[in-house]
Design a protein around this motif. Structure first.
Motif, PDB file in Angstrom:
ATOM      1  N   PRO A  13       0.839  -1.204   0.000  1.00 29.14           N
ATOM      2  CA  PRO A  13       0.000   0.000   0.000  1.00 29.14           C
ATOM      3  C   PRO A  13       0.879   1.261   0.000  1.00 29.14           C
ATOM      4  O   PRO A  13       2.087   1.175   0.236  1.00 29.14           O
ATOM      5  CB  PRO A  13      -0.802  -0.109   1.302  1.00 29.14           C
ATOM      6  CG  PRO A  13      -0.081  -1.080   2.151  1.00 29.14           C
ATOM      7  CD  PRO A  13       0.748  -1.957   1.265  1.00 29.14           C
ATOM      8  N   ASP A  14       0.249   2.412  -0.231  1.00 27.98           N
ATOM      9  CA  ASP A  14       0.991   3.679  -0.248  1.00 27.98           C
ATOM     10  C   ASP A  14       1.841   3.814   1.006  1.00 27.98           C
ATOM     11  O   ASP A  14       1.396   3.487   2.105  1.00 27.98           O
ATOM     12  CB  ASP A  14       0.017   4.863  -0.309  1.00 27.98           C
ATOM     13  CG  ASP A  14      -0.575   5.005  -1.693  1.00 27.98           C
ATOM     14  OD1 ASP A  14      -0.087   4.322  -2.621  1.00 27.98           O
ATOM     15  OD2 ASP A  14      -1.535   5.786  -1.845  1.00 27.98           O
ATOM     16  N   ASP A  15       3.018   4.327   0.819  1.00 25.00           N
ATOM     17  CA  ASP A  15       3.979   4.451   1.918  1.00 25.00           C
ATOM     18  C   ASP A  15       3.765   5.775   2.656  1.00 25.00           C
ATOM     19  O   ASP A  15       4.648   6.619   2.720  1.00 25.00           O
ATOM     20  CB  ASP A  15       5.392   4.356   1.321  1.00 25.00           C
ATOM     21  CG  ASP A  15       6.453   4.178   2.386  1.00 25.00           C
ATOM     22  OD1 ASP A  15       6.095   3.818   3.525  1.00 25.00           O
ATOM     23  OD2 ASP A  15       7.635   4.408   2.078  1.00 25.00           O
ATOM     24  N   THR A  16       2.575   5.945   3.211  1.00 27.47           N
ATOM     25  CA  THR A  16       2.262   7.172   3.946  1.00 27.47           C
ATOM     26  C   THR A  16       1.906   6.799   5.384  1.00 27.47           C
ATOM     27  O   THR A  16       1.670   5.632   5.671  1.00 27.47           O
ATOM     28  CB  THR A  16       1.045   7.888   3.335  1.00 27.47           C
ATOM     29  OG1 THR A  16      -0.056   6.973   3.349  1.00 27.47           O
ATOM     30  CG2 THR A  16       1.316   8.319   1.904  1.00 27.47           C
ATOM     31  N   GLN A  27      -4.050   6.395   8.835  1.00 21.20           N
ATOM     32  CA  GLN A  27      -2.605   6.372   8.610  1.00 21.20           C
ATOM     33  C   GLN A  27      -1.820   5.551   9.629  1.00 21.20           C
ATOM     34  O   GLN A  27      -0.664   5.857   9.913  1.00 21.20           O
ATOM     35  CB  GLN A  27      -2.073   7.809   8.571  1.00 21.20           C
ATOM     36  CG  GLN A  27      -2.704   8.678   7.510  1.00 21.20           C
ATOM     37  CD  GLN A  27      -2.279   8.251   6.106  1.00 21.20           C
ATOM     38  OE1 GLN A  27      -1.098   8.175   5.795  1.00 21.20           O
ATOM     39  NE2 GLN A  27      -3.250   7.943   5.260  1.00 21.20           N
ATOM     40  N   ARG A  28      -2.470   4.518  10.189  1.00 26.94           N
ATOM     41  CA  ARG A  28      -1.749   3.639  11.103  1.00 26.94           C
ATOM     42  C   ARG A  28      -1.936   2.211  10.616  1.00 26.94           C
ATOM     43  O   ARG A  28      -3.074   1.775  10.437  1.00 26.94           O
ATOM     44  CB  ARG A  28      -2.321   3.751  12.519  1.00 26.94           C
ATOM     45  CG  ARG A  28      -2.050   5.087  13.145  1.00 26.94           C
ATOM     46  CD  ARG A  28      -2.763   5.220  14.468  1.00 26.94           C
ATOM     47  NE  ARG A  28      -2.270   6.394  15.169  1.00 26.94           N
ATOM     48  CZ  ARG A  28      -2.215   6.504  16.494  1.00 26.94           C
ATOM     49  NH1 ARG A  28      -2.649   5.530  17.255  1.00 26.94           N
ATOM     50  NH2 ARG A  28      -1.747   7.592  17.051  1.00 26.94           N
ATOM     51  N   ARG A  29      -0.829   1.525  10.424  1.00 26.88           N
ATOM     52  CA  ARG A  29      -0.935   0.149   9.931  1.00 26.88           C
ATOM     53  C   ARG A  29      -0.157  -0.834  10.803  1.00 26.88           C
ATOM     54  O   ARG A  29       0.850  -0.480  11.421  1.00 26.88           O
ATOM     55  CB  ARG A  29      -0.410   0.062   8.486  1.00 26.88           C
ATOM     56  CG  ARG A  29      -1.337   0.666   7.440  1.00 26.88           C
ATOM     57  CD  ARG A  29      -0.765   0.542   6.040  1.00 26.88           C
ATOM     58  NE  ARG A  29       0.543   1.162   5.919  1.00 26.88           N
ATOM     59  CZ  ARG A  29       0.744   2.468   5.730  1.00 26.88           C
ATOM     60  NH1 ARG A  29      -0.278   3.296   5.606  1.00 26.88           N
ATOM     61  NH2 ARG A  29       1.970   2.947   5.662  1.00 26.88           N
ATOM     62  N   LEU A  30      -0.682  -2.070  10.815  1.00 29.98           N
ATOM     63  CA  LEU A  30       0.031  -3.211  11.362  1.00 29.98           C
ATOM     64  C   LEU A  30       0.414  -4.065  10.164  1.00 29.98           C
ATOM     65  O   LEU A  30      -0.406  -4.271   9.263  1.00 29.98           O
ATOM     66  CB  LEU A  30      -0.884  -4.044  12.262  1.00 29.98           C
ATOM     67  CG  LEU A  30      -1.060  -3.634  13.715  1.00 29.98           C
ATOM     68  CD1 LEU A  30      -2.086  -4.546  14.371  1.00 29.98           C
ATOM     69  CD2 LEU A  30       0.273  -3.728  14.457  1.00 29.98           C
ATOM     70  N   VAL A  31       1.624  -4.553  10.166  1.00 27.97           N
ATOM     71  CA  VAL A  31       2.093  -5.345   9.040  1.00 27.97           C
ATOM     72  C   VAL A  31       2.557  -6.702   9.560  1.00 27.97           C
ATOM     73  O   VAL A  31       3.415  -6.769  10.447  1.00 27.97           O
ATOM     74  CB  VAL A  31       3.255  -4.620   8.319  1.00 27.97           C
ATOM     75  CG1 VAL A  31       3.704  -5.413   7.101  1.00 27.97           C
ATOM     76  CG2 VAL A  31       2.836  -3.211   7.923  1.00 27.97           C
TER      77      VAL A  31
END
Ligand code: GDP
Length: 197
Positions: free
Chosen positions: A17-20, A68-72
């Protein structure tokens, strides 16, 4: 913490996904309790269901929690009898990930408290170290050891990794360390958030 929503599974850099915003990645040996930890920290069961779906275990799974917060969830390593081609794909996917994500603001490594750091974990750490990111080690399945032995293991791992790493005893079964892990994640997501506005 808001509930994570599954975003996408990535087999290559083109799928990321977008790197934001900010994201925190979870890494760990297979069977180290990574999915269980993710579930208990996020407070939902569906995370593991997604990541354990056949065909997705070798992919990078991205989840979004609000703005704008992700867990990967990075693919686990250390499977017995993995064909060389699969290992090579895993390596190039992880290289693409660690080499490209400006939004990566912290890494969590799950380690079975009974095993401690293995050679494969050390290799993963070698990979992460140059990024100079805050690192949390979750010593998982802490309920499997007595308090004394668990503390000894935590001290051993802390001494090995030095001040850059936060070592937490963690048990999904007993909810040990869940609040601490959440607080650590919140801090990572919040880091430099003003700069993003
Ligand atoms: P992953 O392959 O790293 O995602 O590992 P899983 O989350 O699937 O967990 C591997 C095994 O460890 C499963 O059998 C889990 O039930 C078990 N496990 C995970 N967390 C805990 C824990 O906190 N306590 C105990 N006793 N077992 C756990």
């Amino acid at each position: 913490m808001s509930s994570p929503i599954f975003l996408t599974s990535a087999a290559s850099r083109a799928d990321f996904p977008d790197d934001t915003g900010r994201e925190v990645a979870f890494a760990g040996r297979s069977n180290s309790g990574k999915s269980t930890a993710l579930n208990s920290i996020a407070g939902v069961r569906k995370l593991a269901r997604v990541s354990k779906t056949p065909g997705r275990t070798q992919l990078i799974n991205f989840f979004e929690l609000g703005s704008q917060r992700r867990l990967v969830d990075l693919p686990g390593y250390g499977f017995a009898r993995v064909p060389a081609g699969v290992k090579a794909r895993w390596r190039s996917l992880l290289e693409a990930y660690f080499g490209s994500r400006a939004s990566l603001t912290g890494v969590v490594l799950t380690v079975d408290i009974r095993r401690g750091l293995t050679g494969l974990d050390e290799q993963m750490l070698e990979w992460i170290r140059p990024l100079e990111l805050p690192l949390a080690i979750l010593l998982t399945k802490a309920d499997k050891l007595g308090r004394g032995a668990a503390l000894t293991r935590a001290r051993e791992v802390s001494a090995r990794l030095g001040p850059g790493a936060t070592v937490m005893r963690f048990s999904a079964l007993q909810s040990t360390g869940v609040a601490e892990a959440r607080a650590w994640l919140e801090a990572r997501w919040a880091a430099g958030e003003q700069d993003l506005r």
